[in-house]
Design a protein around this motif. Structure first.
Motif, short mmCIF file in Angstrom:
data_model
loop_
_atom_site.label_atom_id
_atom_site.label_comp_id
_atom_site.label_asym_id
_atom_site.label_seq_id
_atom_site.Cartn_x
_atom_site.Cartn_y
_atom_site.Cartn_z
N LYS A 198 36.66 20.22 48.61
CA LYS A 198 36.75 19.54 47.31
C LYS A 198 38.10 18.88 47.13
O LYS A 198 38.20 17.75 46.67
N ALA A 244 38.58 28.12 32.32
CA ALA A 244 38.52 29.46 32.92
C ALA A 244 38.46 29.37 34.43
O ALA A 244 37.88 28.45 34.99
N LEU A 245 39.07 30.33 35.08
CA LEU A 245 38.95 30.45 36.53
C LEU A 245 37.85 31.45 36.84
O LEU A 245 37.79 32.52 36.25
N TRP A 246 37.02 31.09 37.79
CA TRP A 246 35.88 31.94 38.11
C TRP A 246 36.18 32.81 39.33
O TRP A 246 35.27 33.24 40.03
N GLY A 247 37.42 33.08 39.58
CA GLY A 247 37.76 33.99 40.68
C GLY A 247 37.63 33.35 42.03
O GLY A 247 37.36 32.15 42.16
N ALA A 248 37.82 34.16 43.06
CA ALA A 248 37.73 33.72 44.46
C ALA A 248 38.78 32.64 44.75
O ALA A 248 38.46 31.47 44.90
N PRO A 307 29.13 22.42 42.32
CA PRO A 307 29.37 22.77 40.91
C PRO A 307 30.84 23.11 40.71
O PRO A 307 31.45 23.76 41.56
#
Lengths: 141, 141
Positions: free
Chosen positions: A62, A113-117, A43
Motif C-alpha cells: 500500500k 483508529a488503528l486496527w493493530g498489526a 480495505p
C-alpha cells in the motif's frame, strides 16, 4: 426471468458536497492502487481531513503504491444485498506520504483508529482530482 | 495514545480454499480496474463460477476496463468498524467478456441478481492468477 430484472431502478448522481459528507461519516473504504501494472484493492480505515483522505500504513504494497504522487482510487459504499439498494462514492487523485512533522502532528488529532498489526507509522494523504458518487434508486411509478 | 494501539492483533493468512468459500458465500465485491493509467474501484454484484468471478455490466467504464485480457482486481471483505475486526479476500487476474452463446446460456443459471438500471447484457469473467486473503485476529494472550 428474475424478479430483479423487473425492478424499476436508476442511478442518480450524488453531488460533491453530499459525497464529502458521506466520506466524513464513514471510517472504512477501499484503496485502489496499481503495482507493476496490476490493479490491487485493499480495505483501509481512514479519516477525512478537509477534503483529503488520510490513512496510516506500514511499509509494504500500500505504501509503495500510494505515495510519490501516484494515481490512486478510494471508494466507500453502502450496499444492501437484500433490497438491492446501494450507493458508492469514488475519489480519484494522487497520493503522497506526509513527512512534515508539523503536519503529522496535526493529523494525529484525527479520529483515525488503528486496527493493530503493525505500528502504521506512515501517513498517506490522497488529494482528490475528482469526487463522484451515485446511488441506485427504486422508482415507485 | 489511542486504545486501539494497545490491542494485540495480527494479520493471519486465509488459505485459498477458504478464500473461495467466502467468495462463494458473498454477492457484492469491489472491482479494481485501470483506465488511462487511473485506478478505479466500483462495487459490483457477482457470482462465483467454478473458480472464476462473473458479473454483468452495461457498456461503459467497467466493461472497457475489464475485458480483452486486461488485468483487474476483485475484492470482498467483512469489516466490523465497532470491534476493529475484519477480513478481506483479493482476486487478481485477467478479465474477458463472455461472448460464446453456449457459455452465456450456462452463466444465466448462476444466482446473479440484477440490481436494475440498465439491461447489463455484457457478461465479464475474471480468471484468477492469484487468490489471497487475510484476517485481523485479536490475540488474548
Amino acid at each position: 426471468m428474475t424478479p430483479a430484472t423487473d425492478w424499476r431502478a436508476e442511478l442518480v448522481e450524488i453531488d460533491r458536497s453530499e459525497c464529502l459528507r458521506r466520506l466524513g461519516a464513514h471510517a472504512v473504504g477501499r484503496l485502489g492502487i496499481v503495482v507493476h501494472e496490476q490493479p490491487l484493492v485493499f480495505p483501509v480505515n481512514y479519516a477525512l481531513d478537509d477534503e483529503t483522505v488520510v490513512f496510516r500504513t506500514d511499509p509494504g504494497t500500500k505504501l509503495h503504491g500510494a505515495t510519490r504522487g501516484r494515481r490512486v482510487a478510494f471508494e466507500i459504499d453502502g450496499i444492501d444485498p437484500l433490497y438491492h439498494e446501494g450507493w458508492s462514492v469514488l475519489v480519484v487523485g494522487t497520493a503522497e506520504e506526509v513527512s512534515d512533522p508539523h503536519e503529522r502532528h496535526q493529523l494525529a488529532h484525527l479520529p483515525l483508529a488503528l486496527w493493530g498489526a503493525g505500528p502504521k507509522a506512515h501517513w498517506v494523504r490522497i488529494r482528490p482530482d475528482a469526487i463522484t458518487g451515485r446511488r441506485l434508486v427504486h422508482r415507485s411509478d
